[in-house]
Scaffold this active site. Structure first.
Site, PDB file in Angstrom:
ATOM      1  N   CYS A   1       0.824  -1.201   0.000  1.00 28.08           N
ATOM      2  CA  CYS A   1       0.000   0.000   0.000  1.00 28.08           C
ATOM      3  C   CYS A   1       0.866   1.262   0.000  1.00 28.08           C
ATOM      4  O   CYS A   1       1.369   1.665  -1.040  1.00 28.08           O
ATOM      5  CB  CYS A   1      -0.989  -0.047   1.161  1.00 28.08           C
ATOM      6  SG  CYS A   1      -2.448   0.963   0.831  1.00 28.08           S
TER       7      CYS A   1
ATOM      8  N   HIS B   1      -3.583  -4.789   0.285  1.00 28.34           N
ATOM      9  CA  HIS B   1      -2.994  -5.376   1.493  1.00 28.34           C
ATOM     10  C   HIS B   1      -3.096  -6.895   1.387  1.00 28.34           C
ATOM     11  O   HIS B   1      -3.987  -7.501   1.989  1.00 28.34           O
ATOM     12  CB  HIS B   1      -3.752  -4.898   2.742  1.00 28.34           C
ATOM     13  CG  HIS B   1      -3.477  -3.466   3.073  1.00 28.34           C
ATOM     14  ND1 HIS B   1      -2.370  -3.076   3.782  1.00 28.34           N
ATOM     15  CD2 HIS B   1      -4.149  -2.345   2.766  1.00 28.34           C
ATOM     16  CE1 HIS B   1      -2.372  -1.765   3.919  1.00 28.34           C
ATOM     17  NE2 HIS B   1      -3.440  -1.289   3.308  1.00 28.34           N
TER      18      HIS B   1
ATOM     19  N   GLU C   1      -1.531  -9.060   2.804  1.00 31.68           N
ATOM     20  CA  GLU C   1      -1.342  -9.728   4.104  1.00 31.68           C
ATOM     21  C   GLU C   1      -2.667 -10.173   4.722  1.00 31.68           C
ATOM     22  O   GLU C   1      -2.700 -11.120   5.506  1.00 31.68           O
ATOM     23  CB  GLU C   1      -0.576  -8.821   5.081  1.00 31.68           C
ATOM     24  CG  GLU C   1      -1.288  -7.539   5.525  1.00 31.68           C
ATOM     25  CD  GLU C   1      -1.015  -6.336   4.626  1.00 31.68           C
ATOM     26  OE1 GLU C   1      -0.648  -6.546   3.447  1.00 31.68           O
ATOM     27  OE2 GLU C   1      -1.173  -5.189   5.092  1.00 31.68           O
TER      28      GLU C   1
END
Ligand code: GLN
Length: 556
Positions: free
Chosen positions: A398, A529, A531
């Site tokens: 990001c 994102h 993750e």
């Protein structure tokens, strides 16, 4: 003979998890682990996280104070525990699986304003509690689940969570066989005594009793295991069978918890309490064990620097603020037989002493995670420049992508004042800009739930680092940001050698930026994102590609 019409038996079960003594003892991990175990017995479970605060969602909270804001596919900004649930249970959760007091009150008050209560006096009980129970049922229905696992945030004795506990109590009274309460409690070992004390837990149970609720099980957290004497003591004082007291000492990794709980036969106690029988043995825990073993047997080691500005409040909270990034790195590392040590690097140090950036030579990879605002940004850009020039594998998440684009524009193209509108909208090269609808939100002071949030698709170009990692032409990732690569500069940036390998389906928004492998072993930033979608048994392809590159470079 008169045939009595049999009422259809309610099949759905609810487990409420509450906390005793103090916060932060791992209710979320305990609930996630119970969920994992129940999945392995063939049940469909749905986790629900209840946060008793008045915020309508977690989006406006400072992650360094409250932990990571975890974003769902739907775009709802939630508590980091939702990440634990998604990771442990390998499922995508929806907006109905998370609730705050603010969300419930807002709904009830708006309903009242719209005459939704038809002139009645609107009260916390029953109107708020009814709304809570309605939402719990709806969440269960939306997953067609057998068992709901509902974690009530806060600690017994808090004022804020009382209405949620009351709602659960009402359910238990209606369906005594279908509802169970688990209290996750803490047993301190005062340094001066050196022995584990059970009294605070007994008192927490008393307090819960005063709400009209008796726990069916106590999970005894502590630095050490609970010995049998103390188990018996708690069991006696709390009127529970000894086997319903589960010892939960600190262990190496949260991923060991499901296996550890089963050592105390937690599932048989839960199923007995809920009048259920194992549905099927599906090997879930065996697969889980394989993952846990991977971690134990990692052959390689890696050192990765996570560069950011986040150090003003001390680094003890960082692991909370970036929990999904940390876990994503772990999963990809383990499956590549590696153990990765993360070092938190304060980018502000580089602003004070630019020579210090050389320390990054000692790392096998560099990550710049998401972030907001101006603080430490020049230091981050220095770190990115160092990674690019010294061919150290780089992963930007990001803000980490936006700053990589800025670094490239400044130092390769030569637009010395290239910047993001978030910091310097007056720059002559605003290469990261705000989109018109976002601008309107800010002008109107709308900060809550107003970013580009949740799952968006991106087209991935063939022959790129991103495509090689994803092995797909179209991917979906979760977002949480306001700014985007300025469409005005895309051509010029691409001509200068940076590749936008991921773009929104309409081609307007740049989702992934990378450098070709001919110039750098791994330099990739994503506007999303990733993750948030990394799972223990399904590590995220971008993190895995990054770890692979770091391992390859290290071997050289
Ligand atoms: N501050 C940047 C934006 O709002 C990046 C946000 C982030 O990293 N999550 O666009």
């Amino acid at each position: 003979m008169i045939k009595k019409k049999m009422k259809k038996e309610r099949k759905h079960k609810f487990i409420f998890v509450v906390g005793g003594v103090m916060s932060g003892v791992g209710k979320g991990i305990a609930s996630s682990s119970i969920g994992k175990i129940l999945q392995s017995k063939g049940f469909v479970v749905n986790p629900v996280k209840v946060d008793p605060y008045l915020n309508v969602d977690a989006g406006t909270m400072n992650p360094v104070e409250h932990g990571e804001v975890f974003v769902l596919d739907s775009g709802l900004e939630t508590d980091q525990d939702m990440g634990n649930y998604e990771r442990f249970l390998e499922m995508d959760l929806g907006s109905g699986d998370y609730m705050t007091s603010g969300m419930i009150y807002k709904h009830v008050i708006e309903k009242e304003r719209n005459l939704g209560f038809k002139g009645k006096c609107v009260e916390a009980i029953p109107h708020v509690t009814e709304e809570i129970v309605k939402r719990w049922r709806k969440a269960a229905d939306s997953h067609s689940s057998d068992i709901s696992l509902i974690e009530i945030g806060g600690t017994i004795g808090d004022y804020q969570n009382i209405l949620f506990i009351e709602s659960a109590r009402i359910l238990k009274i209606k369906y005594p066989q279908d509802v169970m309460f688990i209290m996750v409690s803490y047993l301190p070992i005062p340094g001066s005594l050196g022995e584990m004390k059970t009294r605070p837990t007994q008192n927490a149970v008393r307090q819960l009793n005063s709400y009209g609720v008796q726990p069916d099980m106590i999970i005894a957290r502590g630095t050490q295991s609970l010995d049998s004497k103390r188990k018996e003591k708690i069991a006696f004082a709390c009127a529970l069978p000894v086997e319903n007291i589960i010892s939960a000492p600190d262990i190496k990794s949260v991923y060991d918890v499901p296996l550890n709980f089963e050592k105390d036969k937690i599932s048989s106690v839960i199923l007995k309490t809920l009048h259920m029988r194992t549905k099927a043995h599906n090997g879930e825990l065996e697969a889980w064990k394989k993952f846990v073993d991977k971690r134990e047997n990692a052959k390689h080691t890696l050192k990765i620097a996570v560069v950011g500005k986040y150090f003003d409040t001390g680094d003890f909270m960082l692991s909370d603020a970036y929990v999904s990034v940390i876990e994503a790195v772990k999963f990809s590392s383990y499956w590549k037989d590696a153990r990765t040590e993360l070092t938190w690097v304060n980018s502000k140090d580089y602003e004070v002493d630019p020579k210090k950036v050389q320390e990054l030579k000692n790392f096998d990879g560099i990550i710049v995670p998401g972030g907001f605002g101006e603080s430490g940004i020049e230091g981050v850009i220095m770190a990115i420049e160092f990674a690019r020039k010294n061919k150290i594998p780089y992963l930007g998440l990001c803000y980490g992508m936006q700053l990589a684009v800025i670094e490239y524009c400044r130092n390769v193209i030569g637009w010395k004042d290239a910047h993001t509108a978030e910091i310097n909208p007056q720059s002559t090269h605003v290469v990261i800009d705000i989109m018109p609808e976002q601008k309107k939100n800010l002008e109107e002071g709308k900060y809550g739930a107003s970013m580009r949030l949740g799952a968006y698709e991106a087209m991935v170009s063939l022959g790129t680092v991103a495509h090689k990692a994803y092995k797909a032409d179209m991917v979906s990732e979760r977002h949480r940001h306001r700014y985007e690569v300025n469409p005005k500069y895309i051509d010029a940036i691409e001509k200068a050698g940076m590749i936008f390998s991921g773009k929104s389906p309409n081609g307007i928004l740049m989702e992934i930026a990378e450098l070709p492998v001919s110039v750098h072993p791994f330099f990739l930033g994503t506007q999303a994102h990733p993750e948030f979608k990394a799972r223990p048994l399904h590590p995220h392809p971008l993190f895995t590609a990054f770890i692979e590159a770091a391992l390859k470079e290290k071997k050289k």
